[in-house]
Design a protein around this motif. Structure first.
Motif, short mmCIF file in Angstrom:
data_model
loop_
_atom_site.label_atom_id
_atom_site.label_comp_id
_atom_site.label_asym_id
_atom_site.label_seq_id
_atom_site.Cartn_x
_atom_site.Cartn_y
_atom_site.Cartn_z
N LEU A 57 1.22 -1.45 -0.15
CA LEU A 57 -0.07 0.38 0.09
C LEU A 57 0.36 1.32 0.23
N VAL A 60 1.98 1.83 -3.86
CA VAL A 60 0.55 2.37 -4.23
C VAL A 60 0.34 3.67 -3.95
N CYS A 61 -0.03 4.00 -2.46
CA CYS A 61 -0.14 5.49 -2.60
C CYS A 61 0.24 6.43 -2.02
N PHE A 108 -8.54 -5.02 -2.62
CA PHE A 108 -8.71 -3.38 -3.57
C PHE A 108 -10.45 -3.49 -3.65
N ALA A 116 -3.70 1.06 -8.61
CA ALA A 116 -2.40 -0.70 -7.62
C ALA A 116 -2.10 -1.22 -9.41
N ARG A 119 0.97 0.07 -10.76
CA ARG A 119 2.12 0.30 -10.12
C ARG A 119 2.83 -1.15 -9.23
#
Length: 205
Positions: A57, A60-61, A108, A116, A119
């Motif tokens: 995460l 991704v974030c 998700f 995501a 990535r």
């Protein structure tokens, strides 16, 4: 001049464009502001770093977001969490199999899938079949030579395939492999069936 509502070091939550909030274990994910920038004609932007333990995460974030997408962590989230989850925020369970054989269960939303998967995997290649109602998204060797051969994912796919042992139907996977349930009509993926989750864990271990 734009006025910032937040300062470096503040902890905030992150909204996705559809209005939902990024969550970890059902709670709004905590982000720390590490930088602020004023972009001409685009307003204030904030560099956010996720404080949760999930490495996936964070990859991704973490990044820059406009002020309109962030908000304070606090009591207001309790009320938001109690509201019914709209269909567009329905989450799908997936299983990540890394090149070193480690696995991790992920969740998700439909929007998060579109953010995501590129990535995590780059140009996704759908390896099919991976058992009834399952799909595997993975990288092809010839496109991602530096990622490392994912022997675990190849072995799992060979076992789950409708033609067990036929590696030609599987291909040669490098890097991470993401197992989802069947593809939906809108192009997103459903949850991975529990019996396949158990089978993958058994094969990976």
């Amino acid at each position: 001049m734009n006025e910032t509502k937040y300062a470096i070091g503040d902890r905030v939550r992150l909204r996705i464009p559809t209005g939902g909030v990024i969550r970890v274990a059902g709670q709004p994910a905590p982000f720390r502001i590490t930088a602020i920038d004023s972009v001409p004609r685009a307003g204030l932007w904030y560099r956010l770093d996720l404080e949760a333990e999930s490495k996936i995460l964070r990859e991704v974030c973490n990044g820059w977001y406009p002020q309109t997408q962030i908000g304070p962590l606090g009591a207001a989230e309790v009320k938001l969490a109690a509201q019914p989850v709209p269909l567009r925020s329905e989450r799908s369970k997936a299983l990540l199999v890394n090149a070193d054989g480690t696995t991790g269960e992920l969740s998700f939303s439909r929007l998060a899938q579109s953010l995501a998967i590129p990535r995590l995997i780059g140009d996704a290649y759908t390896v099919s079949p991976a058992g009834v109602g399952a799909v595997c998204l993975a990288r092809l060797t010839r496109s991602f030579l530096a990622e490392g051969h994912n022997k675990a994912a190849c072995a799992i796919l060979a076992t789950l395939s409708r033609t067990p042992g036929d590696m030609r139907a599987v291909g040669h996977i490098d890097g991470p492999a993401l197992f989802f349930g069947a593809r939906r009509d809108d192009g997103s993926f459903g949850s991975l069936p529990e019996h396949i989750v158990r089978e993958i864990h058994k094969l990976a271990n």
